[in-house]
Design a protein around this motif. Structure first.
Motif, PDB file in Angstrom:
ATOM      1  N   HIS A 173      48.349  32.457 -24.392  1.00  0.00           N
ATOM      2  CA  HIS A 173      48.184  31.988 -25.770  1.00  0.00           C
ATOM      3  C   HIS A 173      46.728  31.581 -26.006  1.00  0.00           C
ATOM      4  CE1 HIS A 173      49.907  29.863 -29.426  1.00  0.00           C
ATOM      5  NE2 HIS A 173      48.669  29.407 -29.376  1.00  0.00           N
ATOM      6  N   VAL A 226      44.180  34.364 -26.679  1.00  0.00           N
ATOM      7  CA  VAL A 226      44.152  34.944 -28.022  1.00  0.00           C
ATOM      8  C   VAL A 226      43.110  34.258 -28.884  1.00  0.00           C
ATOM      9  CG1 VAL A 226      45.505  35.355 -30.103  1.00  0.00           C
ATOM     10  CG2 VAL A 226      46.571  35.610 -27.864  1.00  0.00           C
ATOM     11  N   VAL A 281      47.498  39.483 -27.451  1.00  0.00           N
ATOM     12  CA  VAL A 281      48.850  39.293 -27.997  1.00  0.00           C
ATOM     13  C   VAL A 281      49.842  40.206 -27.279  1.00  0.00           C
ATOM     14  CG1 VAL A 281      50.288  39.600 -30.035  1.00  0.00           C
ATOM     15  CG2 VAL A 281      48.058  38.501 -30.243  1.00  0.00           C
ATOM     16  N   PHE A 293      53.639  34.624 -29.268  1.00  0.00           N
ATOM     17  CA  PHE A 293      52.483  33.962 -29.868  1.00  0.00           C
ATOM     18  C   PHE A 293      52.882  33.353 -31.197  1.00  0.00           C
ATOM     19  CE2 PHE A 293      48.743  33.846 -32.634  1.00  0.00           C
ATOM     20  CZ  PHE A 293      47.915  33.064 -31.857  1.00  0.00           C
TER      21      PHE A 293
END
Length: 320
Positions: free
Chosen positions: A104, A107, A148, A158
């Motif tokens: 996460h 990203v 992602v 996500f």
């Protein structure tokens, strides 16, 4: 003009070298901290300890080379680099990673090259063509899509978390640290910039490191990972990175950071035994293409060639 082109090319390669050293930080940090099932060094100890190790090495370097103290006007950019690179980025990242997964976080931190370029345009007043910005955005989007997809494949998914604000703050902190460090590199030198940054942080990082020193046995591989992130990620890597930003232009060289997630994955193959897939290679090639095209589009337009003199203007006694 020819010298400027050579400097820019050298700056890009130094930027790539710095990014390559930073990229190995991820697998080496994993070695240092271990996993949830087999923990090794505390993440807080690794974060603060690597800055302390770099600070001690920096103090020795400055003493051996008899480096002069920075000028009064240089303390502010150095202070901003301390807040951004030595304290702000690792601290905000550590807090965020208590809530969200590393996938996460990847990203959001994938936006670092674009934010660094924007900060360079704002702080250093560097300009580029529209095509450069389009390539920078395209490259950032490719990295985000890649991150992602990897998060989805790992089953993490996500979605928005309040920790995303911490990650955005970490990205901004790192970008400000990079650019303000690059601002004084031409006068101080890349080596002295990162050395003064690490020495200035020592009053915070050294006591915290001693207080967090591990009491349980730690594997040799974990100590090796810690030494790497202290010597290369926090110190030697910045020698190349700051010099590259200064020579090649912070706005352009910052885009080499788009390669960092993919270099991290490549480094994880021999270090952690992680597999490499075709999707990763495809995205890596696409990102490299945006960096190369963006570099070319960042060049100012060539001056139009002078029109030849009409034949009548070349009279007796004149030559072309």
């Amino acid at each position: 003009m020819k010298l400027d082109v050579k400097d820019e090319t050298l700056g890009m390669w130094l930027g790539v070298l710095g990014v390559a050293m930073f990229a190995v930080t991820l697998p080496m940090t994993r070695l240092a901290t271990g996993s949830q099932d087999a923990p090794q060094l505390s993440p807080w100890f690794v974060t603060l300890g690597r800055a302390a190790l770099a600070g001690v090495l920096s103090a020795v370097f400055l003493l051996v080379t008899r480096s002069p103290r920075p000028a009064p006007h240089q303390w502010k950019p150095l202070g901003m680099a301390v807040l951004g690179n030595a304290i702000g980025f690792p601290l905000l990242l550590a807090y965020a990673l208590r809530v969200v997964t590393a996938s996460h976080a990847a990203v959001v931190t994938a936006l670092l090259p674009l934010v660094t370029a924007a900060v360079a345009a704002w702080v250093l007043h560097q300009r580029a063509r529209l095509g450069f910005w389009l390539c920078a955005i395209a490259g950032s989007l490719l990295v985000v899509v890649f991150s992602v997809l990897r998060a989805s494949q790992s089953g993490h998914g996500f979605g928005f978390e309040w920790a995303d604000l911490l990650l955005v703050g970490a990205v901004i902190a790192a970008s400000l640290g990079y650019i303000y460090g690059a601002q004084v590199t031409p006068s101080l030198g890349a080596e002295r910039v990162i050395c003064w940054v690490c020495v200035m942080a020592l009053p915070v990082t050294l006591p915290a490191t001693l207080a967090l020193w591990p009491t349980q046995p730690v594997a040799t591989a974990s100590w090796l990972g810690f030494v790497y992130v202290g010597m290369f990620s926090m110190w030697i890597g910045f020698f190349a990175w700051y010099r590259g930003l200064a020579l090649g232009g912070a706005l352009r060289v910052s885009q080499t950071q788009l390669l960092q997630p993919f270099l991290s994955i490549l480094a994880s193959i021999p270090i952690l035994g992680e597999p490499l897939d075709v999707v990763t290679l495809g995205f890596a090639v696409a990102v490299v293409a945006t960096v190369v095209i963006g570099k070319r589009l960042s060049q100012p337009p060539a001056a139009p060639a002078a029109a030849p003199l009409p034949a009548a203007a070349v009279g007796p006694g004149r030559s072309r």
